[in-house]
Design a protein around this motif. Structure first.
Motif, mmCIF file in Angstrom:
data_model
loop_
_atom_site.group_PDB
_atom_site.id
_atom_site.type_symbol
_atom_site.label_atom_id
_atom_site.label_comp_id
_atom_site.label_asym_id
_atom_site.label_seq_id
_atom_site.Cartn_x
_atom_site.Cartn_y
_atom_site.Cartn_z
ATOM 1 N N ILE B 183 -27.888 -47.613 -69.944
ATOM 2 C CA ILE B 183 -28.438 -48.577 -68.985
ATOM 3 C C ILE B 183 -28.331 -48.031 -67.567
ATOM 4 O O ILE B 183 -29.239 -48.180 -66.751
ATOM 5 C CB ILE B 183 -27.728 -49.935 -69.152
ATOM 6 N N ARG B 184 -27.221 -47.345 -67.295
ATOM 7 C CA ARG B 184 -27.080 -46.750 -65.958
ATOM 8 C C ARG B 184 -28.176 -45.708 -65.723
ATOM 9 O O ARG B 184 -28.715 -45.581 -64.623
ATOM 10 C CB ARG B 184 -25.704 -46.134 -65.799
ATOM 11 N N LYS B 185 -28.503 -44.975 -66.772
ATOM 12 C CA LYS B 185 -29.569 -43.977 -66.635
ATOM 13 C C LYS B 185 -30.909 -44.661 -66.400
ATOM 14 O O LYS B 185 -31.719 -44.211 -65.584
ATOM 15 C CB LYS B 185 -29.632 -43.098 -67.883
ATOM 16 N N GLY B 372 -27.399 -67.183 -65.511
ATOM 17 C CA GLY B 372 -26.286 -67.436 -66.426
ATOM 18 C C GLY B 372 -25.745 -66.182 -67.082
ATOM 19 O O GLY B 372 -24.603 -66.160 -67.521
ATOM 20 N N PHE B 373 -26.549 -65.123 -67.133
ATOM 21 C CA PHE B 373 -26.096 -63.902 -67.795
ATOM 22 C C PHE B 373 -25.131 -63.089 -66.937
ATOM 23 O O PHE B 373 -24.469 -62.214 -67.431
ATOM 24 C CB PHE B 373 -27.286 -63.030 -68.186
ATOM 25 N N ARG B 374 -25.098 -63.396 -65.654
ATOM 26 C CA ARG B 374 -24.236 -62.673 -64.721
ATOM 27 C C ARG B 374 -24.436 -61.160 -64.839
ATOM 28 O O ARG B 374 -23.473 -60.406 -65.043
ATOM 29 C CB ARG B 374 -22.742 -63.021 -64.911
ATOM 30 N N GLY B 375 -25.667 -60.735 -64.685
ATOM 31 C CA GLY B 375 -25.955 -59.314 -64.711
ATOM 32 C C GLY B 375 -26.220 -58.804 -63.307
ATOM 33 O O GLY B 375 -26.674 -59.554 -62.432
ATOM 34 N N GLY B 376 -25.962 -57.548 -63.080
ATOM 35 C CA GLY B 376 -26.236 -56.959 -61.771
ATOM 36 C C GLY B 376 -25.800 -55.512 -61.760
ATOM 37 O O GLY B 376 -25.182 -55.032 -62.704
ATOM 38 N N TYR B 377 -26.202 -54.808 -60.709
ATOM 39 C CA TYR B 377 -25.697 -53.444 -60.548
ATOM 40 C C TYR B 377 -25.561 -53.126 -59.073
ATOM 41 O O TYR B 377 -26.088 -53.840 -58.212
ATOM 42 C CB TYR B 377 -26.609 -52.416 -61.233
ATOM 43 N N MET B 378 -24.826 -52.055 -58.791
ATOM 44 C CA MET B 378 -24.832 -51.525 -57.433
ATOM 45 C C MET B 378 -24.996 -50.014 -57.519
ATOM 46 O O MET B 378 -24.583 -49.386 -58.489
ATOM 47 C CB MET B 378 -23.555 -51.901 -56.687
ATOM 48 N N GLU B 379 -25.625 -49.475 -56.479
ATOM 49 C CA GLU B 379 -25.739 -48.024 -56.373
ATOM 50 C C GLU B 379 -24.960 -47.594 -55.149
ATOM 51 O O GLU B 379 -25.189 -48.127 -54.060
ATOM 52 C CB GLU B 379 -27.206 -47.595 -56.234
ATOM 53 N N VAL B 380 -24.034 -46.685 -55.330
ATOM 54 C CA VAL B 380 -23.232 -46.229 -54.191
ATOM 55 C C VAL B 380 -23.730 -44.852 -53.760
ATOM 56 O O VAL B 380 -23.915 -43.962 -54.588
ATOM 57 C CB VAL B 380 -21.721 -46.183 -54.514
ATOM 58 N N VAL B 397 -9.756 -52.532 -64.540
ATOM 59 C CA VAL B 397 -8.745 -53.580 -64.787
ATOM 60 C C VAL B 397 -9.413 -54.813 -65.397
ATOM 61 O O VAL B 397 -8.835 -55.507 -66.220
ATOM 62 C CB VAL B 397 -8.004 -53.950 -63.489
ATOM 63 N N ARG B 398 -10.667 -55.074 -64.974
ATOM 64 C CA ARG B 398 -11.381 -56.219 -65.552
ATOM 65 C C ARG B 398 -12.190 -55.824 -66.782
ATOM 66 O O ARG B 398 -13.055 -56.560 -67.230
ATOM 67 C CB ARG B 398 -12.318 -56.824 -64.509
ATOM 68 N N LEU B 399 -11.920 -54.606 -67.252
ATOM 69 C CA LEU B 399 -12.521 -54.069 -68.471
ATOM 70 C C LEU B 399 -14.014 -53.758 -68.344
ATOM 71 O O LEU B 399 -14.372 -52.609 -68.232
ATOM 72 C CB LEU B 399 -12.214 -54.978 -69.654
ATOM 73 N N CYS B 400 -14.904 -54.755 -68.346
ATOM 74 C CA CYS B 400 -16.326 -54.433 -68.195
ATOM 75 C C CYS B 400 -17.127 -55.674 -67.842
ATOM 76 O O CYS B 400 -16.687 -56.784 -68.089
ATOM 77 C CB CYS B 400 -16.880 -53.794 -69.469
ATOM 78 N N PRO B 401 -18.317 -55.471 -67.246
ATOM 79 C CA PRO B 401 -19.199 -56.622 -67.005
ATOM 80 C C PRO B 401 -19.726 -57.130 -68.352
ATOM 81 O O PRO B 401 -19.779 -56.364 -69.311
ATOM 82 C CB PRO B 401 -20.341 -56.026 -66.173
ATOM 83 N N PRO B 402 -20.131 -58.393 -68.409
ATOM 84 C CA PRO B 402 -20.605 -58.950 -69.676
ATOM 85 C C PRO B 402 -21.791 -58.159 -70.220
ATOM 86 O O PRO B 402 -22.716 -57.831 -69.480
ATOM 87 C CB PRO B 402 -21.022 -60.380 -69.329
ATOM 88 N N LEU B 403 -21.743 -57.863 -71.502
ATOM 89 C CA LEU B 403 -22.774 -56.992 -72.069
ATOM 90 C C LEU B 403 -24.152 -57.636 -72.104
ATOM 91 O O LEU B 403 -25.160 -56.957 -71.920
ATOM 92 C CB LEU B 403 -22.358 -56.509 -73.462
ATOM 93 N N ALA B 404 -24.199 -58.937 -72.354
ATOM 94 C CA ALA B 404 -25.503 -59.592 -72.385
ATOM 95 C C ALA B 404 -26.182 -59.438 -71.017
ATOM 96 O O ALA B 404 -27.399 -59.234 -70.938
ATOM 97 C CB ALA B 404 -25.344 -61.062 -72.755
ATOM 98 N N GLN B 406 -25.698 -56.953 -68.989
ATOM 99 C CA GLN B 406 -26.123 -55.555 -68.877
ATOM 100 C C GLN B 406 -27.462 -55.359 -69.588
ATOM 101 O O GLN B 406 -28.342 -54.639 -69.109
ATOM 102 C CB GLN B 406 -25.064 -54.631 -69.483
ATOM 103 N N VAL B 407 -27.598 -56.007 -70.728
ATOM 104 C CA VAL B 407 -28.863 -55.901 -71.472
ATOM 105 C C VAL B 407 -30.011 -56.482 -70.641
ATOM 106 O O VAL B 407 -31.081 -55.871 -70.516
ATOM 107 C CB VAL B 407 -28.763 -56.642 -72.827
#
Lengths: 565, 554
Positions: B183-185, B372-380, B397-404, B406-407
């Motif tokens: 997904i990052r790609k 509601g899916f709480r998806g997002g990204y940032m580019e640094v 520490v928070r492990l990962c963003p919700p996968l749904a 990310q999809v």
């Protein structure tokens, strides 16, 4: 350890670019430092050719990029003519110092190395093993555990309600999906929910708690959905952190602990107060140790909160009723806020052990306790029999929280809008699974029982095999998903580790990873008594794989011990 | 001084404000001591009263509880948490919830439903999800559906590809803390395409839990120092209150720069200089936050303006955070979205290789509205590699963003292509949503500007109108007597009388003596017309009540 982490985190592929950039700064007289943008086109023309060439590097391939601006904005903003020195705004020296102190071994350097090795394997690099087994994290699905069918059916129906017309889906799944969607804005899982969580989900959670706790009442208004349990824990700790110097909030955590706690404490700049679990007594909690720890901490901070993980992570113990009651008496007497991390509440394997919620026992101890002790209990969709980590579902129940503070909590969580709605829906299914008489009941019970009995078997197996290895001793895995065996390390290995400025068990785990592909987390990432060494491994791999892994571990330990003695 | 004075007033603001008196009194002294805001005393002063979320019944029962000392009380609470404010879900929204419940239970009001125009929540306002996106999410969630003939092949193909990148091929496993690699790609490829070929490295992409999460984490990295070396964060006024809330929580210094309302909320570079110079005296400004297209102000920045901002950041050595979650929401025909990154690139390598920039995007806005899916990204961009490693650690520490989520993000950056079976329907749905939004943006501006005492800048982009409202001096007096911001008073009255829930401008910040509200343009066109008509009638009535209508018409 921290030194080691720092070193590791300093690594990274793009350093060279960075160095290249840094070497430019400082030499302000170098005309190449003058931003092209600040120069008139005439000035640009006067720049030596090599500079112009360099300044177009990286653009050559981009045919669609417009030609460089012919009319640069007037350089009025640099009236003084002084050129800015471009050191980074944000460097490790100028960043938030508390963030630097954060450590999280479960995804630390050893895991980063494991990922690297996986890539090397794909690229065809020869290794003495064929695959990396990641036993570092309680990630059930990644280890091959299947999702609970009913849960995924409902989730798919919520995501794509057109499936409600599909006759392949059972009626009870459809009913649950309709009920959840009905509670969502615009009947869509894509709407924000209230910040505390969907109301009917909170009601279902309260009903579940009441059932679980033999009728002790639970108020939906005390339930907050969260983004995994971690989010709830960090949020409550945030509320509690105040004061400066000797009045700074102290947070009592078990050692060994789940490093989310130490990480949150570091990030908040609170004071970590350790109490040690008793390894000789199956990692049980000793009240006298709590007293010692509290008394010592009062000399330098203001201990305000006691965190308990039951069943234990990484230590796998299940607390007895007696022990929980003692803890409750202790916090009542010492005026401590109580945080009970109960995410493994369905993961109890040992005979004679049973999960008792802190809340239930609190209420059984009578109103002098149940009206007084401030308690927050955490739960999650990530563990138990469902292992749905990726959905980031969870909740917390707050008991006896000051109403004004509760309002502040609601306000604080509202800034992040809401926990992910799919995670909330999933949490709802966990607390409101198929009931006897519903079409999905039998299949659901079978799937759940299979997972839990499989885990119980693996818990036993792990303990047994590890205890056959000379130099490894492992307490019974009564619950949760991990074993945390103690390992004897030869003096020479300890010296070798120190020479590499590594914690000895980190050195051990790194070597294990390089030689066998098994990825574990060293005990130093969780905390342990000085001079003792451990590792944490999950019991999640499938039985066959687990056996192979344990045997590899056995061989490795013997070899390692020989090599360094 | 904030004591609620009349019984009539009590009924007006029942519940939401009952808690306020003690809260305000206790928090005032420490607020003055703890927070270092640069300007705009109005935000600071009224801030404390904006927030109380306690249910009244809890408050009633609290008397008994108060007898015992709580370990965690208002006195011992983290003072930075106390200072946090977030108006978008503040008391007015709580009040709206109460009224809704009252209506459900058969209570009578002068209206039959509450229209929540307070938050950019498209689906709640009836917008339909994009079919293709939901198909991919459903397939990932329940892979048995791969056999179903009712799902198109391009959706299946995407779902398979995503599941390939998940541990155990399950959406239920943790992903890497930065997000699923594939997904990052895809995101990096999307950015390159969006920015006409400006390179994007997937190693610089971090998935987040909605854009808010990313913004908080970057600010968290940046906040350090003490006293006059404490990090200053430059934010626009009006702003989206996530920023002020995060700044309060982290005890950073809020540095306000004012957008120019008379110039369609444009950003004036001289104002940036003024704010920066003023702030330098008491803190160390380290970062400038830009929201483009603007929230709540709806302006779309010109390329020239972005260049000026970047040049300013370059000169003053500021970290740039550009909140670009509304990048697909541009409606005005003479406006175009320019990403900060692309503009930075075009300014030449001295800029592109040095300005530290983070850009944020989200699944919640655009044409998908999947909040509601709480998806997002940032580019640094240009982040120090060591700091980047620290960021990865912090996120882990928070492990990962919700996968749904990310999809959902993946579908947005990798939508159906013209030669794929879902393209036609996807394109149709997308165009319909964006077309309707453009129409509603225009409609809102037009109708509001026909109301006496309301003046609305064009809604060039995003999802909100932020009209300026004339509040008669008598109404201002009455509000002050109630201990309320005048625009809060206005919005509460609007809610009570019409069922329309909008957020007062004071929740976003505004020039002293000016009043606004934020309303979304998301309700369906028909409902929006009704809503605007009601606002019109209410305003006339309000002006009459405070005998200012004639004065205004003269």
């Amino acid at each position: 350890m921290s030194q080691l982490l720092d070193q590791k985190y300093m690594g990274g592929g793009s350093v060279s670019k960075e160095v290249a950039h840094r070497s430019k700064s400082g030499a302000a007289s170098d005309p190449s430092l003058i931003p092209r943008y600040c120069l008139s086109s005439r000035q640009q023309k006067r720049l030596p050719l090599r500079l112009l060439v360099r300044s177009t590097v990286g653009r050559g391939t981009l045919s669609s990029i417009p030609a460089p601006r012919s009319e640069p904005t007037q350089p009025t903003m640099s009236q003084n003519g002084a050129l800015p020195r471009h050191e980074k705004v944000l460097t490790v020296d100028t960043m938030n110092a508390n963030v630097k102190k954060v450590e999280y071994a479960v995804r630390g350097p050893i895991v980063q190395r494991a990922v690297q090795i996986e890539k090397e394997l794909i690229e065809g690099v020869k290794k003495p093993f064929e695959e990396v087994i990641k036993a570092n994290i309680g990630d059930a699905h990644a280890m091959g555990q299947r999702p609970i069918t009913f849960f995924r059916q409902v989730m798919a129906l919520c995501a794509y309600p057109k499936l409600l017309d599909d006759n392949k889906f059972p009626e009870d799944a459809k009913n649950r999906a309709k009920r959840i969607l009905h509670a969502c804005g615009g009947n869509s899982i894509g709407a924000y929910t209230t910040s505390q969580g969907i109301e009917c989900v909170r009601q279902d959670i309260a009903n579940y708690i009441k059932r679980r706790d033999g009728g002790v009442p639970s108020d939906p208004d005390n339930i907050y959905l969260s983004t995994g349990a971690s989010d709830g824990i960090a949020t409550v700790l945030k509320l509690l952190t105040a004061g400066e110097g000797r009045t700074r909030t102290g947070v009592m955590i078990s050692i060994p602990q789940y490093p989310l706690y130490s990480a949150a404490i570091a990030e908040l700049g609170a004071v970590q107060v350790n109490y040690y679990l008793n390894e000789e007594k199956c990692w049980s909690l000793d009240i006298s140790e709590l007293e010692r720890s509290l008394k010592a901490a009062r000399e330098y901070c203001n201990p305000r909160v006691l965190c308990i993980i039951n069943p234990g992570n990484p230590t796998g113990q299940v607390q007895s009723r007696q022990c929980i009651e003692d803890v409750i008496r202790f916090v009542a007497k010492e005026n401590l806020f109580l945080m009970a991390d109960e995410v493994y509440q369905d993961n109890v394997y040992a005979e004679g052990c049973e999960f008792h919620s802190f809340k239930k026992l609190l209420f059984e101890m009578g109103p002098e306790y149940s009206n007084k002790v401030e308690l927050v209990s955490f739960h999650s969709t990530s563990k138990c029999y469902m292992g749905e980590c990726g959905f980031r579902g969870g909740y917390m129940e707050v008991i006896n929280m000051d109403p004004d503070v509760k309002a502040q909590l609601t306000k604080l969580v509202s800034v992040r809008l809401c926990p992910p709605a799919p995670g909330q829906a999933l949490m709802d299914l966990v607390v409101n699974p198929p009931q006897p008489g519903e079409p999905s009941y039998n299949a659901f019970i079978k799937e759940r029982t299979d997972v839990l009995s499989d885990l119980a078997e693996k818990a036993k197996l792990t303990e047994e095999i590890l205890n056959t290895v000379p130099g490894i001793s492992c307490n019974p895995v009564q619950g949760a998903m991990y074993s945390f065996p103690r390992i004897d390390l030869p003096e020479r290995a300890i010296k070798e580790a120190k020479a590499r400025s590594q914690a000895p068990d980190m050195f051990y785990c790194m070597t294990l990873l390089e030689e066998t592909g098994i990825c574990l987390v060293p005990g130093s990432g969780f905390g342990q008594k000085d001079g003792t060494y451990h590792f944490r491994m999950t019991i999640l791999p499938p039985t066959e794989k687990l056996k192979i892994m344990l045997n590899k571990l056995k061989e490795f330990h013997q070899k390692f011990t020989q090599q360094y003695s | 001084m904030f004591r609620i004075q009349s019984l009539a007033a009590r009924s007006l603001i029942a519940g939401a404000f009952d808690q306020y008196t003690p809260l305000t009194l206790t928090s005032l002294p420490s607020l003055n001591g703890v927070r270092h805001k640069s300007q705009d005393p109005s935000i600071e002063r009224y801030g404390q009263m904006r927030f109380s979320t306690a249910e009244p019944k809890v408050a009633a029962g609290s008397l008994h509880e108060k007898m015992r000392e709580k370990i965690l009380s208002m006195e011992t609470l983290n003072p930075h948490v106390r200072a946090v404010e977030y108006a978008v879900r503040g008391p007015i929204v709580i009040k709206a919830g109460e009224i809704e419940r009252c209506l459900e239970e058969g209570g009578t009001k002068p209206f039959s439903e509450v229209i929540k125009a307070n938050i950019g929540d498209a689906h709640a306002m009836g917008q339909q999800p994009i079919t293709f996106l939901r198909q991919v999410v459903a397939l990932c969630t329940f892979p048995e559906l791969m056999d179903s003939p009712s799902f198109p092949e391009d959706a299946k193909w995407r779902a398979r590809r995503i599941l390939q990148g998940c541990g155990g091929h399950s959406l239920g496993s943790y992903s890497a803390s930065q997000g699923i690699e594939q997904i990052r790609k895809d995101i990096a490829a999307y950015i390159e395409q969006r920015d006409d070929g400006v390179p994007s490295d997937w190693d610089n992409i971090f998935l987040t839990t909605g854009a808010s999460d990313g913004i908080m984490n970057i600010l968290r990295l940046l906040v350090s120092g003490n006293g006059s070396s404490r990090a200053g964060v430059m934010i626009p006024i009006p702003q989206y209150p996530l920023y002020s809330a995060a700044i309060s929580e982290m005890d950073a210094v809020q540095v306000n720069y004012y957008l120019d309302e008379d110039n369609c909320w444009a950003l004036d570079i001289n104002e940036l200089h003024r704010a920066y110079q003023a702030a330098k005296k008491h803190c160390q400004p380290r970062v400038i936050c830009i929201i483009n297209p603007g929230n709540p102000t709806g302006q779309v920045q010109s390329k020239k303006c972005i260049e000026e901002v970047l040049h300013f950041a370059y000169e003053e050595n500021l970290f740039v955070m550009s909140d670009e979650v509304y990048q697909d929401n541009v409606y005005a025909s003479d406006c175009q979205f320019h990403s900060f990154k692309k503009v930075l690139y075009e300014m030449g390598p001295e800029y592109f290789n040095s300005v530290e920039l983070v850009s944020f995007h989200s699944t919640s806005k655009g044409y998908t509205g999947e909040c509601g899916f709480r998806g997002g990204y940032m580019e640094v961009i240009n982040m120090d590699p060591e700091v980047k490693a620290q960021l990865v650690k912090l996120l882990s520490v928070r492990l990962c963003p919700p996968l749904a989520g990310q999809v959902a993000m993946d579908v947005i950056v990798n939508p159906p292509q013209p030669d794929e079976p879902s393209f036609k329907q996807f394109h149709q749905e997308k165009t319909a949503v964006l077309g309707a939004l453009a129409e509603k943006a225009k409609l809102t501006e037009k109708i509001l500007n026909a109301v006496p005492g309301i003046k609305c800048n064009p809604v060039q982009g995003a999802m909100y109108a932020f009209p300026r409202i004339f509040i008669p001096p008598k109404a201002v007096e009455e509000a002050k007597a109630l201990g309320m911001q005048p625009d809060m008073f206005y919005c509460l009255r609007l809610l009570e009388e019409t069922g329309i829930c909008v957020v007062p401008g004071s929740g976003f910040g505004q020039k002293d003596g000016t009043y606004h509200f934020r309303m979304t343009i998301l309700p369906s066109t028909e409902k929006l017309k009704v809503l605007l008509g009601k606002v019109h009638d209410f305003q006339i009535k309000f002006l009459k009540e405070f005998s200012a209508l004639e004065q205004l018409q003269r």
